[in-house]
Design a protein around this motif. Structure first.
Motif, mmCIF file in Angstrom:
data_model
loop_
_atom_site.group_PDB
_atom_site.id
_atom_site.type_symbol
_atom_site.label_atom_id
_atom_site.label_comp_id
_atom_site.label_asym_id
_atom_site.label_seq_id
_atom_site.Cartn_x
_atom_site.Cartn_y
_atom_site.Cartn_z
ATOM 1 N N VAL A 418 36.132 34.306 48.962
ATOM 2 C CA VAL A 418 36.748 35.367 48.164
ATOM 3 C C VAL A 418 38.086 35.782 48.757
ATOM 4 O O VAL A 418 39.099 35.892 48.050
ATOM 5 C CB VAL A 418 35.802 36.572 48.034
ATOM 6 N N ASP A 419 38.144 36.008 50.064
ATOM 7 C CA ASP A 419 39.383 36.461 50.693
ATOM 8 C C ASP A 419 40.480 35.408 50.573
ATOM 9 O O ASP A 419 41.647 35.738 50.313
ATOM 10 C CB ASP A 419 39.143 36.813 52.160
ATOM 11 N N TYR A 420 40.114 34.154 50.768
ATOM 12 C CA TYR A 420 41.123 33.088 50.682
ATOM 13 C C TYR A 420 41.623 32.943 49.245
ATOM 14 O O TYR A 420 42.823 32.835 48.987
ATOM 15 C CB TYR A 420 40.542 31.768 51.185
ATOM 16 N N TRP A 421 40.699 32.939 48.287
ATOM 17 C CA TRP A 421 41.075 32.824 46.872
ATOM 18 C C TRP A 421 41.981 33.981 46.463
ATOM 19 O O TRP A 421 43.016 33.768 45.819
ATOM 20 C CB TRP A 421 39.822 32.790 46.008
ATOM 21 N N VAL A 422 41.602 35.192 46.813
ATOM 22 C CA VAL A 422 42.411 36.360 46.460
ATOM 23 C C VAL A 422 43.815 36.236 47.069
ATOM 24 O O VAL A 422 44.822 36.562 46.419
ATOM 25 C CB VAL A 422 41.720 37.656 46.911
ATOM 26 N N GLY A 423 43.899 35.741 48.294
ATOM 27 C CA GLY A 423 45.204 35.534 48.921
ATOM 28 C C GLY A 423 46.066 34.564 48.141
ATOM 29 O O GLY A 423 47.267 34.790 47.942
#
Length: 454
Positions: A418-423
């Motif tokens: 989730v954090d990588y995708w959102v970035g």
């Protein structure tokens, strides 16, 4: 890191092998390996650059967010083939196989789309279910070749087949029919099961209906079907795009997902005598509960949100209904295998592995929390007065924020993903903003970036 098949492949059985996968943005990516090189990696895979998940669609490195331990000074990760997908074709590369990514310590890479879908399917299986999926895929075809389209700045293109844009029009040019016939030959050659094709609402638009299949296979079929469209276009001197909106004046392009849950005996858990089953109601409630965050996966690009227009087909609200196509989730209640949920939000530009992972994650949330949906919408879910229905996010930044703060999706999909995708979505939004694109027309920046790649 074992592949799904114990099949033994030797150099004498094949020539070069195309190893294929989708990056996060859904771009078809591949590398052709010599027979000896392929066979050396059959069991443990091959070293692969981490930039497989580190470059934007503008071919620049994305910064400003946590990369995770697997990225840094351009290290390698590992791509392992799934031998169950090894296919020998008569058209194009003689052999191809789909791979999944692992970190160098042998753990599944959190940002690998196919691996993420497999992880979520394992969770669904823990509830006693598997998923059967059929996708309706829309694409627009053009007379010009990709090179000609690029030289024209993807502007002023000629829709293949004629200028009629009404749905299910069968009066098409010989070139349109030749394209589809060649495409069907490629799909059959790739063992991609399809059940129908038809003219869609926009000029030059084609809808391809794929047959139901287990969820992982269904995502593989979408990946290979989209590439078959591109390969056919190249072969015949035409072009095609899966952009959600290539022209503001035309209808957008979706990839509707039809899904049924099967119990351990293979029976459809949504099948009923006329009312939603308990499993269907939990699934619907989970999908609605997670819909704002899921929209980031279903509509991954700034251009994706140009498709969300009232009365044009795509949903604009968090809603469900019984056989109601104006809603985000359409419940088809019937006895037998036809009972299903149709998720009408995903665009044709979305990554099928991430879309299915997000849908099934929402269903798992509904099952685990035993959620119950509100009463289904009666009448159109479009053009409701403000406050009557929750509106879907308006842009890529809003949907990324919704996903980032959806604790339930984060728990199922994993915080690292989730954090990588959102970035990456925030990076894409920054690039879009710097391009000077406006809200009122599809910009040259969008077509240059998305026309050929999504």
């Amino acid at each position: 890191m074992a592949s799904r098949s114990d099949a033994v492949v030797t150099p004498a059985q094949h020539g070069p092998v195309l190893v294929e996968y989708l990056n996060l943005d859904g771009t078809h990516s591949s590398k052709v390996l010599a027979p000896v090189k392929f066979d050396k990696g059959v069991e443990k895979g091959w070293n692969w650059p981490d930039l497989a998940f580190g470059l934007s669609l503008g071919n620049d490195v994305q910064f400003g967010f946590d990369w995770g331990s697997w990225r840094g000074e351009l290290p390698d990760v590992t791509l392992v083939p799934d031998l169950a997908t090894l296919h020998h074709a008569q058209i194009g590369p003689p052999a191809r196989v789909i791979g999944e990514f692992y970190d160098n310590d042998g753990t599944r890479l959190a940002v690998c789309p196919r691996g993420l879908l497999r992880t979520v399917l394992d969770r669904l299986r823990g509830h006693g279910f598997s998923a059967s999926v059929a996708v309706e895929l829309e694409v627009t075809l053009f007379q010009e070749s990709y090179l000609e389209a690029n030289r024209q700045g993807y502007s002023g293109l000629t829709p293949l087949g004629g200028t009629s844009g009404a749905m299910l029009v069968t009066s098409k040019s010989a070139e349109y029919l030749a394209f589809v016939h060649r495409l069907v030959e490629r799909l059959d050659d790739l063992a991609v099961p399809w059940e129908a094709w038809s003219d869609e609402a926009a000029v030059g638009q084609l809808e391809l209906n794929l047959l139901p299949a287990p969820a992982l296979d269904a995502a593989d079929h979408v990946m290979r079907a989209k590439q078959a469209v591109r390969d056919t276009a190249h072969e015949l001197g035409h072009s095609a795009t899966f952009m959600s909106k290539w022209n503001y004046a035309e209808y957008g392009q979706g990839a509707h997902v039809n899904l049924s849950l099967l119990d351990e005996s293979g029976c459809n858990a949504f099948s009923s005598g006329g009312a939603p089953t308990v499993a269907m109601r939990h699934a619907v409630a989970g999908l609605l509960h997670t819909l704002p965050g899921f929209s980031s996966l279903a509509m991954p690009l700034p251009n994706s949100y140009r498709r969300l227009a009232e009365l044009e087909g795509p949903p604009t609200t968090v809603s469900w209904g019984l056989d109601n196509k104006s809603c985000a989730v359409r419940a088809v209640v019937s006895p037998g295998p036809a009972a299903r949920l149709e998720h009408r939000l995903p665009g044709a530009d979305s990554n099928p592995y991430l879309v299915l992972a997000g849908i099934i994650a929402g269903i798992c949330v509904g099952l685990e929390k035993e959620l119950t949906p509100a009463e289904p919408i009666v009448g159109l879910a479009w053009m409701r007065p403000d406050g009557h229905l929750v509106r879907l996010p308006h842009n890529i930044l809003e949907s990324a924020h919704a996903l980032e703060h959806d604790a339930d999706l984060r728990e199922v999909l994993g915080g690292e993903f989730v954090d990588y995708w959102v970035g990456t979505r925030r990076w894409e939004w920054r690039a879009f903003g710097e391009s000077g694109a406006t809200a009122t027309e599809v910009s040259a920046w969008e077509t240059n970036r998305y026309f050929e790649q999504v």
